[in-house]
Design an enzyme around this catalytic site. Structure first.
Site, PDB file in Angstrom:
ATOM      1  N   GLY A 138       0.805  -1.207   0.000  1.00 29.17           N
ATOM      2  CA  GLY A 138       0.000   0.000   0.000  1.00 29.17           C
ATOM      3  C   GLY A 138       0.843   1.264   0.000  1.00 29.17           C
ATOM      4  N   ARG A 158       2.155   3.158   2.317  1.00 31.93           N
ATOM      5  CA  ARG A 158       3.381   3.173   3.134  1.00 31.93           C
ATOM      6  C   ARG A 158       4.463   2.333   2.478  1.00 31.93           C
ATOM      7  NH1 ARG A 158       6.590   0.939   7.222  1.00 31.93           N
ATOM      8  NH2 ARG A 158       7.295   2.499   8.743  1.00 31.93           N
ATOM      9  N   CYS A 159       4.084   1.165   1.956  1.00 27.84           N
ATOM     10  CA  CYS A 159       5.064   0.299   1.297  1.00 27.84           C
ATOM     11  C   CYS A 159       5.756   1.004   0.130  1.00 27.84           C
ATOM     12  CB  CYS A 159       4.384  -0.957   0.764  1.00 27.84           C
ATOM     13  SG  CYS A 159       3.726  -2.071   2.011  1.00 27.84           S
ATOM     14  N   MET A 160       5.032   1.887  -0.552  1.00 26.14           N
ATOM     15  CA  MET A 160       5.545   2.507  -1.772  1.00 26.14           C
ATOM     16  C   MET A 160       6.338   3.782  -1.523  1.00 26.14           C
ATOM     17  SD  MET A 160       2.477   2.003  -4.557  1.00 26.14           S
ATOM     18  CE  MET A 160       1.321   3.056  -3.690  1.00 26.14           C
TER      19      MET A 160
END
Length: 403
Positions: A390, A392-394
């Site tokens: 999502g 945050r991951c990106m």
């Protein structure tokens, strides 16, 4: 004193962030080899790029300076004339044996005049069809595998190869060979880029135990949370804690033991901080979640103790608060919770206290966030989410305002 890296919380207003725009590496995903490359599906590149561009535009509209991994690496290489050194290091991690293929791939990269395009090519990978010569070995003749060098399709999840904390970086050793190659780019940024070289490194990529940035959350200037997960080993947390206690103001690392499986691959897929006293959480991890406190011991050693009590009480104590609120992904609906966690409903990027970026598809969780006073900015993620990550991951924050 200003620092090029300044991240003392998960929620301070975001000022500078690093992304990677999905590239041709996604077009080198094949159904037969998805598991090898840690994917469950194949995103449509053109749509994924549009979604990612919209994400970047939203960040910029909120006053965030957006940096790109690929550009930073190219600038670092050019700044110190390190093209051949970089290529040699990259080649050493491709799995190619010395010989004609090795020489041809290196020559291909060396002949590329534009360093930025060369960096993109190292991310894209090499098909056998791109390097044509007469084979004289059994291995190559008998193999149907179409790549000489694997692509790196996970790179748009910039959260994982390294993690910023305080004024330094944990340059990670990752769970799989597929992703561990990504950390070479971080090495060049933090050792050679004019603006970022000399950044303190609290973990190094040549360590022998694994840790990934999705498991590393900065709760405050004194407290770091780290997940013990499929991707992060407990011994890595001990190594990181020793370095942090020696070199920084961090006084405690909270280690969260989560299930060792793909569904809960990182702590930030089930738990993120979104305000001074509010967190998203996936309800499936609450019941059996174990939390351990790592604190400084004598003579540079550490102490590890199990924390007893409810998660909300442990978090409140760590943050010096009377209480905190846990907002459950999907609410009390077990079906919605499972579905929306799979689509990263708990993986929020906080851009300021109480203000987050989320995927629009997680309607149940997004409604709960609003009901709890959180301001949400929604982005389309139908293609991006196929990589299981999502907002945050990106994203990898480089600068947040202190709170």
């Amino acid at each position: 004193m200003s620092h090029s890296i300044n991240v003392n919380s998960e929620i301070g207003r975001l000022k500078k962030v690093m992304l990677h725009r999905p590239g041709k590496e996604l077009e080198n995903l094949m159904p037969d080899y998805l598991e090898r490359l840690l994917f469950d599906d194949i995103p449509y590149l053109e749509a994924a790029q549009k979604e990612h561009d919209d994400f970047a535009k939203l960040l910029e509209s909120l006053g965030v300076e957006v940096l790109y991994l690929e550009k930073l690496v190219a600038e670092a290489i050019d700044a110190e004339g390190l093209k051949e050194q970089f290529i040699d290091e990259w080649m050493a991690e491709t799995g190619l044996e010395p010989g004609q293929n090795y020489d041809d791939v290196k020559k291909y990269l060396m002949d590329m005049e534009d360093t930025y395009e060369m960096v993109l090519k190292t991310m894209e990978g090499f098909k056998k069809s791109e390097i044509k010569h007469e084979s004289n070995g059994f291995d190559e003749l008998l193999s149907n595998y179409p790549f000489l060098v694997d692509p790196m399709p996970n790179l748009y999840f910039t959260r994982d190869p390294f993690a910023t904390m305080g004024n330094g970086v944990s340059l990670n050793h990752m769970y799989s060979d597929t992703r561990n190659r990504e950390t070479l780019y971080g090495k060049y940024i933090f050792k050679h880029h004019p603006e970022y070289k000399g950044t303190a490194l609290y973990y190094e990529r040549d360590e022998d135990t694994r840790i990934e940035g999705g498991d590393e959350l900065v709760l405050s200037k004194n407290t770091l949370a780290v997940g013990i997960s499929q991707r992060t080993d407990k011994y890595s947390i001990e190594k990181l804690a020793r370095n942090l206690f020696k070199e920084t103001e961090f006084k405690e690392v909270l280690a969260f033991l989560i299930d060792n499986n793909r569904k809960f691959m990182h702590l930030d897929t089930v738990f993120t901080m979104i305000d001074h006293d509010k967190f998203t959480i996936h309800p499936e991890i609450e019941g059996e979640l174990q939390v351990f406190s790592v604190t400084p011991g004598e003579n540079g050693e550490i102490k590890v103790a199990k924390k007893e009590g409810l998660l909300e009480d442990i978090l409140a104590e760590a943050l010096g608060l009377d209480k905190v609120t846990l907002i459950r992904c999907g609410g009390d609906d077990i079906v919605a919770g499972a579905r929306e966690q799979w689509n990263d409903g708990a993986n929020t990027l906080t851009v300021a206290p109480g203000e987050v970026i989320v995927y629009n598809r997680n309607t149940v969780t997004n409604k709960l966030l609003i009901e709890n006073g959180i301001k949400i900015h929604q982005i389309e993620g139908s293609e991006l989410v196929r990589g299981r990550g999502g907002p945050r991951c990106m994203s990898m924050p480089f600068v947040r305002e202190d709170i």
